[in-house]
Design a protein around this motif. Structure first.
Motif, short mmCIF file in Angstrom:
data_model
loop_
_atom_site.label_atom_id
_atom_site.label_comp_id
_atom_site.label_asym_id
_atom_site.label_seq_id
_atom_site.Cartn_x
_atom_site.Cartn_y
_atom_site.Cartn_z
N VAL A 262 0.86 -1.19 0.00
CA VAL A 262 0.00 0.00 0.00
C VAL A 262 0.89 1.23 0.00
CG1 VAL A 262 -1.75 1.30 1.27
CG2 VAL A 262 -1.85 -1.20 1.23
N ASN A 263 0.66 2.14 -0.95
CA ASN A 263 1.41 3.39 -1.02
C ASN A 263 0.54 4.54 -0.56
OD1 ASN A 263 3.77 2.19 -2.25
ND2 ASN A 263 2.55 2.02 -4.13
N SER A 264 1.08 5.38 0.31
CA SER A 264 0.36 6.54 0.81
C SER A 264 0.70 7.75 -0.03
CB SER A 264 0.72 6.80 2.27
OG SER A 264 0.10 7.97 2.75
N THR A 265 -0.31 8.40 -0.60
CA THR A 265 -0.07 9.58 -1.43
C THR A 265 -0.14 10.86 -0.62
OG1 THR A 265 -2.41 9.58 -2.07
CG2 THR A 265 -0.88 8.43 -3.52
N ASN A 266 -0.93 10.87 0.44
CA ASN A 266 -0.92 11.96 1.42
C ASN A 266 -1.56 11.44 2.70
OD1 ASN A 266 -3.82 12.32 1.31
ND2 ASN A 266 -3.55 13.48 -0.59
N ASN A 267 -1.96 12.31 3.58
CA ASN A 267 -2.43 11.91 4.91
C ASN A 267 -3.57 10.90 4.87
OD1 ASN A 267 -2.66 12.04 7.81
ND2 ASN A 267 -4.46 13.33 7.51
N GLU A 268 -4.50 11.05 3.93
CA GLU A 268 -5.71 10.22 3.95
C GLU A 268 -5.90 9.39 2.67
OE1 GLU A 268 -8.82 13.00 4.61
OE2 GLU A 268 -8.16 13.53 6.63
N ASP A 269 -5.01 9.50 1.71
CA ASP A 269 -5.18 8.82 0.43
C ASP A 269 -4.12 7.73 0.23
OD1 ASP A 269 -7.31 10.46 -0.20
OD2 ASP A 269 -6.03 11.97 -1.13
N PHE A 270 -4.58 6.58 -0.30
CA PHE A 270 -3.70 5.44 -0.51
C PHE A 270 -3.95 4.86 -1.90
CE2 PHE A 270 -4.64 5.85 3.97
CZ PHE A 270 -3.40 5.68 4.58
N GLU A 271 -2.95 4.12 -2.40
CA GLU A 271 -3.08 3.43 -3.67
C GLU A 271 -2.52 2.01 -3.54
OE1 GLU A 271 -1.13 5.67 -6.68
OE2 GLU A 271 -2.71 7.20 -6.84
N PHE A 272 -3.16 1.05 -4.20
CA PHE A 272 -2.68 -0.33 -4.19
C PHE A 272 -3.31 -1.09 -5.35
CE2 PHE A 272 -6.25 0.22 -1.30
CZ PHE A 272 -7.15 -0.74 -1.71
N LYS A 273 -2.86 -2.32 -5.57
CA LYS A 273 -3.40 -3.15 -6.64
C LYS A 273 -3.97 -4.44 -6.07
CE LYS A 273 -0.36 -1.41 -10.28
NZ LYS A 273 0.65 -1.75 -11.32
N ILE A 274 -5.12 -4.87 -6.61
CA ILE A 274 -5.79 -6.09 -6.15
C ILE A 274 -6.20 -6.94 -7.35
CG2 ILE A 274 -6.68 -5.02 -4.05
CD1 ILE A 274 -9.44 -4.95 -5.64
N GLU A 275 -6.61 -8.16 -7.07
CA GLU A 275 -7.19 -9.03 -8.08
C GLU A 275 -8.71 -8.97 -7.98
OE1 GLU A 275 -5.59 -13.04 -8.48
OE2 GLU A 275 -3.86 -12.43 -7.29
N ARG A 276 -9.35 -8.90 -9.10
CA ARG A 276 -10.82 -8.85 -9.09
C ARG A 276 -11.40 -10.14 -8.52
NH1 ARG A 276 -13.42 -4.81 -11.45
NH2 ARG A 276 -12.34 -3.47 -12.96
N GLY A 277 -12.47 -9.99 -7.74
CA GLY A 277 -13.20 -11.15 -7.24
C GLY A 277 -12.63 -11.76 -5.97
N LYS A 278 -11.45 -11.32 -5.55
CA LYS A 278 -10.84 -11.88 -4.35
C LYS A 278 -11.33 -11.16 -3.09
CE LYS A 278 -6.48 -14.26 -5.13
NZ LYS A 278 -5.05 -14.29 -4.73
N ASN A 279 -11.31 -11.90 -1.97
CA ASN A 279 -11.61 -11.30 -0.69
C ASN A 279 -10.32 -10.87 0.01
OD1 ASN A 279 -14.30 -11.71 -1.06
ND2 ASN A 279 -14.57 -13.14 0.64
N TYR A 280 -10.39 -9.73 0.65
CA TYR A 280 -9.23 -9.18 1.36
C TYR A 280 -9.63 -8.76 2.77
CZ TYR A 280 -6.98 -8.89 -3.22
OH TYR A 280 -6.46 -9.19 -4.44
N LYS A 281 -8.73 -8.99 3.70
CA LYS A 281 -8.94 -8.47 5.05
C LYS A 281 -8.41 -7.05 5.08
CE LYS A 281 -8.00 -9.27 9.95
NZ LYS A 281 -7.27 -10.08 10.95
N VAL A 282 -9.28 -6.11 5.41
CA VAL A 282 -8.92 -4.70 5.40
C VAL A 282 -8.93 -4.17 6.83
CG1 VAL A 282 -9.52 -2.41 4.51
CG2 VAL A 282 -9.96 -4.44 3.12
#
Length: 449
Positions: A262-282
């Protein structure tokens, strides 16, 4: 000449202060807060390394190991040598940083109550004559030592830090041709360049070999099914008027258990990559807000053409509390450990951003034992040299955090510091260091928001 005498006197005065003065008082000075003792978690080494049990040869331990002190191992690290045969072994200790200093003590004891005995002066360390061919040895001598061990006996080697800073040490123990090398890290030091200084060896192959490997790799890739990754933008916001500061986001693939970058772009914004249809623990957390912890199919949650995923955190309300899990003090002092600063800064940022919030800072200890001064810190400030009740110590700790917040711009009227000692333990009768550590904590209670 005079300078040399001063050095010698200082060395033996430190030894006197640490061990010849009432040993029980010194021992209590750094263990009374924990109920159990550090040496119960000694690093075990069995001799011989290829010990056979019930006809089955046990796997040899890795000959190169790295271990880490816990936050409880302030002063000493223990090795427990279990002899399954008569043997002669050797060992040597070297500081990671030459400015650190240590003393070494060796004990022989076979029962389960070793820690209780040693800290109550019921067991004495072996004398220098115990070491083979080393009659000049003393506890400050870190040169190579050898000793005779006997079958079915247990030996404890204590590496005790006698300097204020302590990066850690190298410990080597050998029997015959086999040597176990252990790097015991206390605080990662910028001066420790052992990793950076390692040579990188390149294996050069012929062009023909490279072409074969290239062809093999390409065939392997062609057989691997492609994975469709989706770039997601995540925004963490407050569900109400409270202002968020420094939220932390963690995403784990539930199928593989792998954590997503997970990359943080500023205090409250993040970017990341996922696979469609998969479940993730957030998981998402921020000081002053309720913890967000859900299993989600993120691809079903994203909105808009820019694939935006939004997480709303609920601010804590009046009466709610949270534990500052990463705030640590040196045992039996109200001196904050260096690594606590980054977590205190998060609390500071939250209070500066939310000026209407008032809090109570609570200090808690593991029980209500009387606390004694640590002789090793006699030349340091008041916060290092505390003596008194556990309740008074917990109040001093809370006040120290309040002092930090006020000195960095928080209005003193918004802060109340209280110490409860061991009156509000999470675990009433702890039996392990982990359970005892849960009781030693700093809690923040929201008084007004």
């Amino acid at each position: 000449m005079i300078l040399e005498k001063i050095k010698v006197f200082s060395k033996y005065f430190l030894f006197f202060a640490l061990f010849i003065l009432p040993f029980r008082e010194f021992a209590q000075a750094y263990i009374s807060e924990f109920e159990n003792y550090d040496c119960t978690y000694s690093k075990e080494i069995i001799i011989p390394f290829n010990y056979t049990k019930n006809g089955e040869e046990l796997k040899k331990p890795p000959l190169n190991q790295t271990v880490f002190y816990t936050h409880r191992d302030q002063f000493s690290y223990w090795y427990k040598v279990i002899a399954k045969e008569d043997a002669i072994i050797g060992f040597k200790v070297d500081p990671i940083d030459n400015r650190d200093s240590y003393v070494i003590f060796v004990y022989q004891y076979n029962k389960n109550d070793f820690c209780d005995k040693v800290y109550n002066q019921k067991i004495q360390p072996e004398k220098s004559s115990f070491f083979l061919n080393n009659k000049q040895s003393d506890e400050y001598d870190l040169t190579q030592k050898s000793m005779q061990i006997k079958k079915d006996n247990i030996y404890y080697i204590s590496i005790l830090n006698t300097s204020i800073n302590n990066c850690g040490h190298f410990f080597r123990l050998w029997k015959g041709k086999d040597t176990v090398k252990i790097k015991s890290i206390h605080i990662p030091c910028v001066r420790d360049v052992s990793i950076a200084s390692k040579k990188v060896e390149l294996n050069f192959s012929s062009n023909a070999e490279l072409e074969i490997k290239k062809d093999t790799i390409q065939k392997s890739i062609s057989k691997t099914p492609s994975v469709q990754l989706v770039s997601v933008k995540c925004k963490v916001i407050s569900s109400k008027k409270a202002k968020l500061t420094e939220p932390k986001l963690k995403i784990v693939d539930e199928l593989t258990g792998n954590e997503i970058t997970v990359n943080s772009t500023n205090n409250e914004d993040f970017e990341f990559k996922i696979e469609r249809g998969k479940n993730y623990k957030v998981e998402c957390s921020a000081v002053g807000f309720k913890h967000f912890d859900h299993s989600l199919n993120i691809s079903n949650e994203i909105k808009g053409s820019d694939n935006c995923f939004e997480i709303k955190l609920d601010p804590l309300k009046t009466g709610d509390n949270f534990i500052m899990k990463n705030i640590y003090f040196h045992p039996n002092t109200y001196a904050l450990r260096k690594e606590s600063e980054q977590y205190l800064s998060k609390l500071l940022s939250y209070l500066l951003a939310n000026e209407s919030v008032k809090i109570e800072i609570q200090g808690h200890t593991n029980g209500n034992n009387h606390i004694y001064k640590n002789k090793a810190y006699m030349n340091m400030g008041d916060e290092w040299n505390f003596s008194g009740s556990a309740k008074k110590l917990s109040k001093k700790r809370a006040e120290n955090i309040k002092k930090y917040l006020v000195s960095n711009g928080v209005n003193e009227k918004r802060l109340i510091a209280k110490g409860y000692g061991g009156d509000r333990m999470i675990i009433q009768n702890p039996t392990t260091l982990e359970e005892g550590q849960q009781n030693i904590r700093v809690e923040i209670v929201i008084l007004e928001n």
